[in-house]
Design an enzyme around this catalytic site. Structure first.
Site, PDB file in Angstrom:
ATOM      1  N   ASN A   1      46.160  41.243  65.731  1.00 49.84           N
ATOM      2  CA  ASN A   1      47.497  41.804  65.976  1.00 49.84           C
ATOM      3  C   ASN A   1      47.350  43.241  66.483  1.00 49.84           C
ATOM      4  O   ASN A   1      46.251  43.748  66.634  1.00 49.84           O
ATOM      5  CB  ASN A   1      48.337  41.747  64.688  1.00 49.84           C
TER       6      ASN A   1
ATOM      7  N   ASP B   1      48.296  36.356  58.675  1.00 46.28           N
ATOM      8  CA  ASP B   1      48.766  35.395  57.674  1.00 46.28           C
ATOM      9  C   ASP B   1      48.001  34.072  57.757  1.00 46.28           C
ATOM     10  O   ASP B   1      47.909  33.344  56.779  1.00 46.28           O
ATOM     11  CB  ASP B   1      50.267  35.125  57.875  1.00 46.28           C
TER      12      ASP B   1
ATOM     13  N   LYS C   1      30.514  28.701  71.560  1.00 40.62           N
ATOM     14  CA  LYS C   1      31.697  29.021  72.368  1.00 40.62           C
ATOM     15  C   LYS C   1      32.445  27.738  72.793  1.00 40.62           C
ATOM     16  O   LYS C   1      31.824  26.810  73.301  1.00 40.62           O
ATOM     17  CB  LYS C   1      31.232  29.812  73.604  1.00 40.62           C
TER      18      LYS C   1
ATOM     19  N   PRO D   1      45.016  34.086  51.995  1.00 42.36           N
ATOM     20  CA  PRO D   1      45.612  34.514  50.729  1.00 42.36           C
ATOM     21  C   PRO D   1      46.447  35.777  50.935  1.00 42.36           C
ATOM     22  O   PRO D   1      46.166  36.564  51.840  1.00 42.36           O
ATOM     23  CB  PRO D   1      44.400  34.804  49.845  1.00 42.36           C
ATOM     24  N   ASP D   2      47.467  35.959  50.111  1.00 44.78           N
ATOM     25  CA  ASP D   2      48.268  37.188  50.167  1.00 44.78           C
ATOM     26  C   ASP D   2      47.550  38.229  49.301  1.00 44.78           C
ATOM     27  O   ASP D   2      47.546  38.135  48.070  1.00 44.78           O
ATOM     28  CB  ASP D   2      49.685  36.923  49.659  1.00 44.78           C
ATOM     29  N   ILE D   3      46.917  39.197  49.961  1.00 42.75           N
ATOM     30  CA  ILE D   3      46.057  40.149  49.248  1.00 42.75           C
ATOM     31  C   ILE D   3      46.873  41.000  48.282  1.00 42.75           C
ATOM     32  O   ILE D   3      46.522  41.157  47.107  1.00 42.75           O
ATOM     33  CB  ILE D   3      45.308  41.060  50.257  1.00 42.75           C
TER      34      ILE D   3
ATOM     35  N   PHE E   1      53.592  47.611  52.768  1.00 45.29           N
ATOM     36  CA  PHE E   1      54.274  47.971  54.010  1.00 45.29           C
ATOM     37  C   PHE E   1      54.994  46.730  54.527  1.00 45.29           C
ATOM     38  O   PHE E   1      54.568  45.612  54.245  1.00 45.29           O
ATOM     39  CB  PHE E   1      53.264  48.446  55.061  1.00 45.29           C
TER      40      PHE E   1
ATOM     41  N   LYS F   1      60.309  41.275  49.987  1.00 46.95           N
ATOM     42  CA  LYS F   1      58.853  41.409  49.785  1.00 46.95           C
ATOM     43  C   LYS F   1      58.545  42.215  48.533  1.00 46.95           C
ATOM     44  O   LYS F   1      57.606  41.919  47.795  1.00 46.95           O
ATOM     45  CB  LYS F   1      58.192  42.050  51.015  1.00 46.95           C
TER      46      LYS F   1
HETATM   47  N1  CTP Z   1      49.869  41.406  53.077  1.00 51.65           N
HETATM   48  C1  CTP Z   1      48.738  41.062  52.384  1.00 51.65           C
HETATM   49  N2  CTP Z   1      48.148  39.871  52.617  1.00 51.65           N
HETATM   50  C2  CTP Z   1      48.648  39.022  53.521  1.00 51.65           C
HETATM   51  C3  CTP Z   1      49.809  39.363  54.248  1.00 51.65           C
HETATM   52  C4  CTP Z   1      50.406  40.576  54.016  1.00 51.65           C
HETATM   53  O1  CTP Z   1      48.268  41.845  51.554  1.00 51.65           O
HETATM   54  N3  CTP Z   1      48.035  37.854  53.733  1.00 51.65           N
HETATM   55  C5  CTP Z   1      50.515  42.708  52.774  1.00 51.65           C
HETATM   56  C6  CTP Z   1      50.493  43.712  53.898  1.00 51.65           C
HETATM   57  O2  CTP Z   1      49.327  44.544  53.821  1.00 51.65           O
HETATM   58  C7  CTP Z   1      51.763  44.522  53.621  1.00 51.65           C
HETATM   59  C8  CTP Z   1      52.697  43.493  52.987  1.00 51.65           C
HETATM   60  O3  CTP Z   1      51.881  42.434  52.516  1.00 51.65           O
HETATM   61  O4  CTP Z   1      51.543  45.535  52.671  1.00 51.65           O
HETATM   62  C9  CTP Z   1      53.725  42.932  53.909  1.00 51.65           C
HETATM   63  O5  CTP Z   1      53.084  42.418  55.060  1.00 51.65           O
HETATM   64  P1  CTP Z   1      53.913  41.615  56.162  1.00 51.65           P
HETATM   65  O6  CTP Z   1      52.987  41.098  57.205  1.00 51.65           O
HETATM   66  O7  CTP Z   1      55.091  42.444  56.576  1.00 51.65           O
HETATM   67  O8  CTP Z   1      54.497  40.447  55.270  1.00 51.65           O
HETATM   68  P2  CTP Z   1      54.178  38.940  55.111  1.00 51.65           P
HETATM   69  O9  CTP Z   1      54.107  38.657  53.658  1.00 51.65           O
HETATM   70  O10 CTP Z   1      53.001  38.543  55.927  1.00 51.65           O
HETATM   71  O11 CTP Z   1      55.520  38.298  55.646  1.00 51.65           O
HETATM   72  P3  CTP Z   1      56.009  37.937  57.148  1.00 51.65           P
HETATM   73  O12 CTP Z   1      54.760  37.870  57.994  1.00 51.65           O
HETATM   74  O13 CTP Z   1      56.700  36.635  56.977  1.00 51.65           O
HETATM   75  O14 CTP Z   1      56.930  39.065  57.546  1.00 51.65           O
END
Ligand code: CTP
Length: 401
Positions: A206, A275, A285, A301-303, A319, A333
């Site tokens: 990204n 995500d 390749k 995983p959502d860290i 953030f 969130k």
């Molecule tokens: N974050 C994280 N791990 C992930 C995705 C997000 O730790 N796999 C954390 C980011 O570092 C940030 C917060 O979650 O502090 C919000 O990230 P954002 O990308 O805005 O949210 P998402 O939960 O990914 O939701 P969406 O993409 O649907 O907006």
């Protein structure tokens, strides 16, 4: 607490505003000594600064009389804060490269106290790549940069390059001075994008530049914290004093963050974590003849949610970068990830966001919110960190009193 402030004045039209700065600092009870460059003395007479500061002005490096009164090393040790306002492009270049051919640049090299610069120059000089490289270099050495501001310039041009107004410089320097509130606090900051590989040469990523996370790291170091910076691939110098853990993928970031958050007081999730990752990682390749059609993805995983589930739980700051419905998404969130604070900003707009040097934030916490208006990411980082320090203090009044 009253501070001893060494004010360096460089040669530029904004030098006259430095006189007001001395007056404001003294009015608040701080002691000020002034160092002027030779060019600064072309704009304002040393007598002005002598009268306002109540002390003789220092100008010469190799002057026996001045050295006898207070040597340059003694002057550097005397200061609690070195503030250079206005800071010219020439002085920033000298500082960035360790040149010490006059009193002020020598004092900067000798100083061990926090250093602030308030640049002032023509907008094209400020925008020049070499000036931007110099300022980035200084920031990576923990020099705090205040401004410059945008507007009409003395030369008649419009743009970024005006010195920030003395009252604002005064406020920012003194706010920073108080943020020793984080001494000995362990902070883990994630920054930058992650890269999710498809094959040995391709990945999904990204637009995150890492600038906000790195600015937070340098503000946290300045505030006395121990900083671990878990960073995806970025093109930024590591702030001096930070422990850098370089990672690429979200899974690597997850492992590094969880490991270091077990002993952290604060976690700031400034990284733009992907995500999803490709389900398959090809060993070689992928060839276009293969016609792969669709790429199957699996969720990462959502860290930050995992950090918020740790016991003991550090203060967790997230953030939210949004293109629409910012407030609702950010609050959602905050709640679902069990965060203590979330800093939301618009992305995909003309100003601010991912690749920009500037940003504005809307910060939410359970039961409150605050807007931090558009400014450079370093100033914004210091303001956000102040809020974070307050929240830590509320959560844990004993450790940080
Ligand atoms: N974050 C994280 N791990 C992930 C995705 C997000 O730790 N796999 C954390 C980011 O570092 C940030 C917060 O979650 O502090 C919000 O990230 P954002 O990308 O805005 O949210 P998402 O939960 O990914 O939701 P969406 O993409 O649907 O907006």
């Amino acid at each position: 607490m009253n501070k001893r402030i060494l004010l360096g004045v460089c040669g530029g039209i904004a030098a006259y505003k430095a006189a007001e700065l001395v007056r404001l600092l003294r009015k608040q009870g701080h002691e000020v000594r002034v160092v002027m460059t030779a060019a600064a003395r072309q704009f304002v007479t040393p007598l002005t600064f002598q009268a306002l500061s109540g002390h003789a002005v220092h100008s010469e490096l190799l002057d026996a009389e001045q050295e006898q009164a207070m040597s340059h090393i003694h002057l550097a040790r005397w200061a609690d804060i070195l503030l250079i306002a206005p800071a010219t492009a020439d002085m920033l270049a000298k500082m960035a490269h360790g040149l010490a051919d006059d009193l002020l640049s020598t004092l900067y090299l000798a100083a061990e106290c926090p250093v602030f610069v308030a640049p002032a120059m023509n907008q094209a000089m400020w925008g020049k790549a070499v000036t931007q490289e110099n300022i980035a270099r200084l920031q990576s050495h923990n020099v705090q940069c205040i401004g410059p501001a945008a507007g009409e310039q003395a030369c008649g041009e419009q743009g970024l390059g005006r010195m920030v107004e003395p009252a604002d410089i005064c406020r920012q320097v003194l706010e920073h001075g108080q943020s020793g509130a984080l001494s000995d606090v362990n902070i883990v900051i994630s920054a930058g994008p992650t890269r999710e590989p498809l094959d040995p040469v391709r990945y999904i990523t990204n637009r995150s530049s890492g600038k906000m996370g790195y600015a937070l790291a340098s503000a946290a170091l300045f505030a006395g914290a121990n900083v671990t910076l878990v960073s995806g691939p970025v093109n930024l110098p590591t702030p001096a004093g930070a422990k850098l853990i370089p990672v690429e993928t979200a899974l690597q970031m997850y492992d590094a963050v969880i490991t270091h958050c077990r002993t952290a007081d604060i976690y700031i999730g400034a990284a733009a974590v992907a995500d999803y990752r490709p389900q398959q990682l090809a060993d070689s390749k992928i060839k276009k003849g293969g016609d792969i059609g669709n790429i199957a993805l699996v969720k990462n995983p959502d860290i930050i949610a995992a950090v918020a589930g740790l016991q003991p739980k550090p203060l967790v700051v997230g953030f939210a970068a949004e293109t629409d419905d910012l407030e609702n998404y950010a609050k959602h969130k905050l709640q679902t990830k069990n965060l203590d604070l979330i800093a939301a900003n618009w992305v995909g707009q003309t100003e601010g966001g991912f690749e920009s040097d500037r940003n504005a934030l809307q910060v939410f916490w359970p039961g409150g919110q605050q807007i931090l208006p558009m400014t450079d990411k370093h100033t914004l980082a210091a303001q956000l960190l102040k809020l974070i320090a307050e929240k830590l203090h509320e959560k844990n009044p004993v450790k940080n009193s």
